[in-house]
Design a protein around this motif. Structure first.
Motif, PDB file in Angstrom:
ATOM      1  N   GLN A  86       0.831  -1.202   0.000  1.00 58.42           N
ATOM      2  CA  GLN A  86       0.000   0.000   0.000  1.00 58.42           C
ATOM      3  C   GLN A  86       0.870   1.257   0.000  1.00 58.42           C
ATOM      4  OE1 GLN A  86      -3.443   0.110  -0.218  1.00 58.42           O
ATOM      5  NE2 GLN A  86      -3.002   2.271  -0.564  1.00 58.42           N
ATOM      6  N   SER A  87       1.996   1.207   0.709  1.00 59.36           N
ATOM      7  CA  SER A  87       2.917   2.347   0.713  1.00 59.36           C
ATOM      8  C   SER A  87       3.462   2.599  -0.681  1.00 59.36           C
ATOM      9  CB  SER A  87       4.070   2.094   1.691  1.00 59.36           C
ATOM     10  OG  SER A  87       3.588   1.868   2.997  1.00 59.36           O
ATOM     11  N   ASN A  90       0.672   4.226  -2.738  1.00 59.68           N
ATOM     12  CA  ASN A  90       0.493   5.625  -2.354  1.00 59.68           C
ATOM     13  C   ASN A  90       1.618   6.504  -2.895  1.00 59.68           C
ATOM     14  OD1 ASN A  90      -1.830   4.947  -0.964  1.00 59.68           O
ATOM     15  ND2 ASN A  90      -0.816   4.804   1.014  1.00 59.68           N
ATOM     16  N   THR A  91       2.850   5.989  -2.836  1.00 58.58           N
ATOM     17  CA  THR A  91       3.983   6.763  -3.356  1.00 58.58           C
ATOM     18  C   THR A  91       3.859   6.968  -4.854  1.00 58.58           C
ATOM     19  OG1 THR A  91       5.389   5.839  -1.608  1.00 58.58           O
ATOM     20  CG2 THR A  91       6.488   6.894  -3.458  1.00 58.58           C
ATOM     21  N   LYS A  93       1.049   7.084  -6.502  1.00 59.64           N
ATOM     22  CA  LYS A  93      -0.025   8.058  -6.695  1.00 59.64           C
ATOM     23  C   LYS A  93       0.499   9.481  -6.568  1.00 59.64           C
ATOM     24  CE  LYS A  93      -3.982   5.268  -5.139  1.00 59.64           C
ATOM     25  NZ  LYS A  93      -5.030   5.131  -4.092  1.00 59.64           N
ATOM     26  N   PHE A 173      -6.579  10.289   1.724  1.00 57.82           N
ATOM     27  CA  PHE A 173      -5.393  10.351   0.869  1.00 57.82           C
ATOM     28  C   PHE A 173      -5.615  11.288  -0.313  1.00 57.82           C
ATOM     29  CE2 PHE A 173      -2.070   8.875  -2.023  1.00 57.82           C
ATOM     30  CZ  PHE A 173      -0.995   8.843  -1.150  1.00 57.82           C
ATOM     31  N   THR A 174      -6.845  11.347  -0.825  1.00 58.28           N
ATOM     32  CA  THR A 174      -7.155  12.312  -1.884  1.00 58.28           C
ATOM     33  C   THR A 174      -6.965  13.736  -1.385  1.00 58.28           C
ATOM     34  OG1 THR A 174      -8.750  10.772  -2.854  1.00 58.28           O
ATOM     35  CG2 THR A 174      -8.908  13.081  -3.514  1.00 58.28           C
ATOM     36  N   VAL A 248       2.403  13.927   4.952  1.00 57.12           N
ATOM     37  CA  VAL A 248       1.529  12.817   5.342  1.00 57.12           C
ATOM     38  C   VAL A 248       1.563  12.615   6.845  1.00 57.12           C
ATOM     39  CG1 VAL A 248       1.144  10.339   5.097  1.00 57.12           C
ATOM     40  CG2 VAL A 248       1.803  11.692   3.105  1.00 57.12           C
ATOM     41  N   LEU A 263      -2.364   5.204   4.589  1.00 59.51           N
ATOM     42  CA  LEU A 263      -1.855   6.478   4.087  1.00 59.51           C
ATOM     43  C   LEU A 263      -0.333   6.514   4.025  1.00 59.51           C
ATOM     44  CD1 LEU A 263      -4.186   8.852   6.136  1.00 59.51           C
ATOM     45  CD2 LEU A 263      -4.557   7.971   3.840  1.00 59.51           C
ATOM     46  N   TRP A 264       0.323   5.436   4.360  1.00 60.82           N
ATOM     47  CA  TRP A 264       1.784   5.447   4.430  1.00 60.82           C
ATOM     48  C   TRP A 264       2.404   5.564   3.047  1.00 60.82           C
ATOM     49  CZ3 TRP A 264       3.687   1.304   8.499  1.00 60.82           C
ATOM     50  CH2 TRP A 264       3.203   1.679   9.763  1.00 60.82           C
ATOM     51  N   THR A 265       3.583   6.167   3.021  1.00 65.36           N
ATOM     52  CA  THR A 265       4.444   6.199   1.841  1.00 65.36           C
ATOM     53  C   THR A 265       5.739   5.465   2.185  1.00 65.36           C
ATOM     54  OG1 THR A 265       5.415   8.312   2.518  1.00 65.36           O
ATOM     55  CG2 THR A 265       3.480   8.397   1.081  1.00 65.36           C
TER      56      THR A 265
END
Length: 316
Positions: A86-87, A90-91, A93, A173-174, A248, A263-265
């Motif tokens: 997921q990180s 998100n990164t 994105k 996150f958006t 973040v 929400l992690w990167t």
């Protein structure tokens, strides 16, 4: 008939200077001693910690006590971790989603402000968010989008019965991406406008005489002639996006705790491994995430430079 001066010049042998003068030789000898302190500081601050981080990534270590060799265990465990997956998403994105929005907004503003009256004032207004530290922007963004904040108050005043929940988990996150877009767009707009200002006006005048529209002038004159600047900005954005951390952490995380794992990167994942909210620190996992981030940064930088590395051209 040759003159005496020409005869003497022709008879004189060519003198070939070999070596360098004493002043130049002394200057070259002093380069090394003057560079040595800076090189030592750079090695202590950058090279040694980087090498040590790579070494830790192959070990299990809690920050104190002996290290246990793990080989590629940290990397395989990290890649198999769904939180790391997921990180990564998100990164990416932020890299492509926020980056695309920032560059698009910057291009549009550059095109609109090129011949606008009062463009310097508008440029200062657009650039203002970049003057404020990102931590402050993240805090203000959270206050503004709070259910009782400024954004919802304005929407309620306009008659919106149920204002959107900007900080709901499914929208969080958006909202982060929107805040990062607003924060970065001003910087790149100013850079692009400065690059556009150095283009000779004669190019635009000739294109206008040939009937080229404003969009065609921007696409076929402004864009090619500022391509080198766009390439540098793309590299800077790629490096910054892969290191996304403080926005973040401050915006989505509660005081003294980490944000939700969704929400992690990359950087937040590495930070969570070294400074977990509960449990024992795992510097091996954190270092592996940092090393992977560094490798991706180098690869992406080289890729961007390769893709963007073409000659400037103008055609309309």
């Amino acid at each position: 008939m040759a003159t005496p001066v020409l005869e003497r010049t022709a008879a004189r042998p060519a003198v070939r200077v070999e070596g360098i003068g004493p002043f130049e030789a002394a200057r070259r000898r002093m380069i090394g001693p003057f560079l040595l302190p800076a090189l030592l500081v750079y090695a202590l601050v950058m090279i040694v910690p980087s090498v040590f981080t790579v070494w830790i990534s192959f070990n299990d270590w809690a920050g104190a006590g002996p290290m246990e060799w793990a080989g590629l265990g940290n990397y395989t465990e990290m890649i198999a971790d769904p939180v790391f997956g997921q990180s990564f998403v998100n990164t990416m994105k932020i890299l492509f989603g926020v980056g695309g929005a920032v560059f698009l907004i910057s291009f549009v503003l550059t095109m609109l402000l090129q011949d606008m009256v009062g463009r310097k004032f508008v440029r200062a207004v657009v650039f203002f968010p970049s003057l404020v530290p990102g931590l402050v922007i993240a805090i203000l963004w959270g206050f503004m989008l709070d259910p009782d904040g400024l954004a919802n108050s304005v929407l309620e005043a306009l008659g919106v019965a149920e204002p959107p929940l900007w900080l709901a988990p499914e929208n969080m996150f958006t909202t982060v991406m929107a805040g990062m877009t607003w924060l970065a767009a001003g910087t790149y707009t100013v850079i692009f406008m400065a690059a556009a200002d150095r283009i000779p006006r004669a190019f635009y005048e000739a294109a206008e005489l040939d009937g080229a529209s404003a969009v065609r002038r921007f696409w076929h004159i402004t864009m090619p002639l500022m391509w080198d600047v766009i390439g540098v900005c793309a590299v800077l954005w790629a490096i910054g996006a892969l290191k996304t951390f403080e926005f973040v952490l401050v915006f989505a995380g509660a005081t003294g705790s980490l944000p939700p794992t969704g929400l992690w990167t990359f950087s937040v994942y590495a930070y969570a491994g070294a400074f977990p909210s509960d449990g024992v620190p795992r510097y091996g996992i954190a270092s592996a995430a940092a090393v992977l981030t560094m490798v991706l940064t180098v690869v992406l930088t080289l890729l961007v430079r390769r893709v963007m590395g073409r000659r400037e051209r103008t055609d309309y």
